[in-house]
Design a protein around this motif. Structure first.
Motif, PDB file in Angstrom:
ATOM      1  N   PRO A  75       0.815  -1.222   0.000  1.00 39.10           N
ATOM      2  CA  PRO A  75       0.000   0.000   0.000  1.00 39.10           C
ATOM      3  C   PRO A  75       0.850   1.274   0.000  1.00 39.10           C
ATOM      4  CG  PRO A  75      -0.869  -1.582   1.593  1.00 39.10           C
ATOM      5  CD  PRO A  75       0.427  -2.143   1.090  1.00 39.10           C
ATOM      6  N   ALA A  76       1.945   1.270   0.751  1.00 41.42           N
ATOM      7  CA  ALA A  76       2.786   2.485   0.807  1.00 41.42           C
ATOM      8  C   ALA A  76       3.488   2.708  -0.524  1.00 41.42           C
ATOM      9  CB  ALA A  76       3.801   2.363   1.937  1.00 41.42           C
ATOM     10  N   LEU A  77       4.017   1.641  -1.132  1.00 41.68           N
ATOM     11  CA  LEU A  77       4.680   1.799  -2.430  1.00 41.68           C
ATOM     12  C   LEU A  77       3.676   2.257  -3.481  1.00 41.68           C
ATOM     13  CD1 LEU A  77       7.072  -1.309  -2.515  1.00 41.68           C
ATOM     14  CD2 LEU A  77       7.709   1.071  -2.083  1.00 41.68           C
ATOM     15  N   ASP A  78       2.462   1.740  -3.405  1.00 43.12           N
ATOM     16  CA  ASP A  78       1.441   2.145  -4.384  1.00 43.12           C
ATOM     17  C   ASP A  78       1.107   3.636  -4.269  1.00 43.12           C
ATOM     18  OD1 ASP A  78       1.374  -0.345  -5.480  1.00 43.12           O
ATOM     19  OD2 ASP A  78      -0.497  -0.986  -4.510  1.00 43.12           O
ATOM     20  N   GLU A  79       1.295   4.167  -3.069  1.00 46.23           N
ATOM     21  CA  GLU A  79       1.077   5.620  -2.884  1.00 46.23           C
ATOM     22  C   GLU A  79       2.310   6.423  -3.275  1.00 46.23           C
ATOM     23  OE1 GLU A  79       0.118   6.502   1.164  1.00 46.23           O
ATOM     24  OE2 GLU A  79      -1.729   5.329   1.098  1.00 46.23           O
ATOM     25  N   GLY A  80       3.347   5.725  -3.717  1.00 45.20           N
ATOM     26  CA  GLY A  80       4.570   6.413  -4.138  1.00 45.20           C
ATOM     27  C   GLY A  80       5.492   6.800  -2.997  1.00 45.20           C
ATOM     28  N   ARG A  81       5.287   6.171  -1.819  1.00 42.34           N
ATOM     29  CA  ARG A  81       6.110   6.562  -0.664  1.00 42.34           C
ATOM     30  C   ARG A  81       7.455   5.866  -0.647  1.00 42.34           C
ATOM     31  NH1 ARG A  81       3.108   6.920   4.908  1.00 42.34           N
ATOM     32  NH2 ARG A  81       5.071   7.928   5.448  1.00 42.34           N
ATOM     33  N   LEU A  82       8.374   6.491   0.031  1.00 39.67           N
ATOM     34  CA  LEU A  82       9.664   5.869   0.318  1.00 39.67           C
ATOM     35  C   LEU A  82       9.453   4.961   1.531  1.00 39.67           C
ATOM     36  CD1 LEU A  82      12.809   5.646   0.283  1.00 39.67           C
ATOM     37  CD2 LEU A  82      12.849   7.776   1.619  1.00 39.67           C
ATOM     38  N   VAL A  83       9.809   3.682   1.383  1.00 38.63           N
ATOM     39  CA  VAL A  83       9.637   2.730   2.479  1.00 38.63           C
ATOM     40  C   VAL A  83      11.013   2.236   2.913  1.00 38.63           C
ATOM     41  CG1 VAL A  83       8.603   0.530   3.161  1.00 38.63           C
ATOM     42  CG2 VAL A  83       7.401   2.009   1.537  1.00 38.63           C
ATOM     43  N   ILE A  84      11.260   2.270   4.225  1.00 38.41           N
ATOM     44  CA  ILE A  84      12.552   1.819   4.755  1.00 38.41           C
ATOM     45  C   ILE A  84      12.281   0.725   5.780  1.00 38.41           C
ATOM     46  CG2 ILE A  84      14.671   2.501   5.954  1.00 38.41           C
ATOM     47  CD1 ILE A  84      14.277   5.340   4.869  1.00 38.41           C
ATOM     48  N   SER A  85      12.762  -0.486   5.492  1.00 37.53           N
ATOM     49  CA  SER A  85      12.475  -1.613   6.382  1.00 37.53           C
ATOM     50  C   SER A  85      13.731  -2.099   7.105  1.00 37.53           C
ATOM     51  CB  SER A  85      11.853  -2.767   5.585  1.00 37.53           C
ATOM     52  OG  SER A  85      11.448  -3.798   6.456  1.00 37.53           O
ATOM     53  N   ASP A  86      13.590  -2.191   8.436  1.00 41.90           N
ATOM     54  CA  ASP A  86      14.622  -2.757   9.297  1.00 41.90           C
ATOM     55  C   ASP A  86      14.468  -4.282   9.201  1.00 41.90           C
ATOM     56  OD1 ASP A  86      16.165  -3.632  11.424  1.00 41.90           O
ATOM     57  OD2 ASP A  86      15.168  -2.400  12.940  1.00 41.90           O
ATOM     58  N   ARG A  87      15.326  -4.928   8.461  1.00 45.05           N
ATOM     59  CA  ARG A  87      15.260  -6.345   8.069  1.00 45.05           C
ATOM     60  C   ARG A  87      14.147  -6.569   7.060  1.00 45.05           C
ATOM     61  NH1 ARG A  87      18.612  -9.435  10.752  1.00 45.05           N
ATOM     62  NH2 ARG A  87      19.189  -9.040  12.911  1.00 45.05           N
ATOM     63  N   TYR A  88      14.398  -7.595   6.199  1.00 41.72           N
ATOM     64  CA  TYR A  88      13.453  -7.928   5.131  1.00 41.72           C
ATOM     65  C   TYR A  88      13.855  -9.316   4.632  1.00 41.72           C
ATOM     66  CZ  TYR A  88      10.549  -6.823   0.990  1.00 41.72           C
ATOM     67  OH  TYR A  88       9.586  -6.818  -0.003  1.00 41.72           O
TER      68      TYR A  88
END
Ligand SMILES: Nc1ncnc2c1ncn2[C@@H]1O[C@H](COP(=O)(O)OP(=O)(O)O)[C@@H](O)[C@H]1O
Ligand SMILES: Cc1cn([C@H]2C[C@H](O)[C@@H](COP(=O)(O)OP(=O)(O)O)O2)c(=O)[nH]c1=O
Length: 205
Positions: A75-88
């Motif tokens: 959902p966040a990527l679809d809104e064009g946001r920058l997403v930063i994940s601690d571990r993936y």
């Protein structure tokens, strides 16, 4: 754009994330983490604490990832946001082959296969690397440790991380985690800004 932060326990991820929140505030990133961005993470922590069988543990980490993608990341990527994940996903590819060694013939291939077709590939991954003894000496002696947090296991996990980075140089940035905290944070914040500026469309796994 999806950025992930990886490294063994004690490499400085949590410390870095606190500072990135300040340094990148103007980009309004969504900060998230694995495990535990959804309630599925509680089951993962329980499985790890109870030392459930390694296949159960790996599949729960994977279920946590699926829920994380569905409810937070996509959902966040679809809104064009920058997403930063601690571990993936790379945490799975680095930790679970150690745990699954002797249980499955080729744990990494199995893990890759079960991520295929639905996981989202990060645009960039910052891997914090340091001698394992330094990482272990940084761990809080007061805090209850997961069984992963011992030098023998962490050495193998870090070797796996370095192999993943060597196999995918365009995505991985290997960072010297012995550098001063502020230097690590400023370097990574600068790299994220540069990537965010040049990003157009995000590739999918
Ligand atoms: N660059 C650094 N230099 C020295 N100590 C650090 C650095 N980064 C983090 N630390 C310290 O190491 C410990 C573990 O860091 P933490 O961010 O919790 O690691 P992680 O989240 O990767 O397990 C903390 O006490 C933190 O203050
Ligand atoms: C995301 C993930 C974490 N892990 C391990 C790494 C950590 O030792 C542990 C918990 O992760 P984390 O919550 O980052 O550690 P902490 O308790 O220090 O906040 O789970 C895996 O083995 N596989 C995975 O896929």
């Amino acid at each position: 754009m999806l950025i992930t932060i990886e490294g063994i326990d004690g490499s400085g991820k949590s410390t870095l994330l606190v500072r990135l929140r300040e340094l990148l505030a103007d980009l309004d990133p969504l900060f998230t983490r694995e495990p535990g961005a959804t309630w599925v993470g509680d089951s993962v922590r329980r499985a790890v604490a109870e030392r459930m069988d390694p296949i159960t543990e790996a599949l729960l980490f994977c279920a946590d990832h699926a829920a994380h993608i569905d409810t937070v990341i996509r959902p966040a990527l679809d809104e064009g946001r920058l997403v930063i994940s601690d571990r993936y996903a790379d945490s799975r590819f680095a930790y679970q082959p150690v745990v699954l060694d002797g249980v499955l013939p080729d744990p990494l291939s199995w893990l890759r296969r079960i991520h295929e077709g639905w996981s989202i590939r990060p645009d960039r991954t910052f891997l914090l690397v340091l001698p394992v003894e330094d990482a272990v000496s940084r761990l809080d002696p007061e805090k209850k440790r997961e069984y992963f947090e011992n030098a023998g296991i962490l050495a193998r996990v870090q070797e796996n991380y370095l192999n993943l980075a060597a196999a995918d140089p365009p995505r991985f940035v290997v960072v010297d985690a012995l550098l001063e905290k502020e230097e690590v944070a400023r370097f990574i914040a600068g790299e994220i800004r540069t990537s965010a500026r040049s990003s157009r469309r995000r590739p999918r796994a």
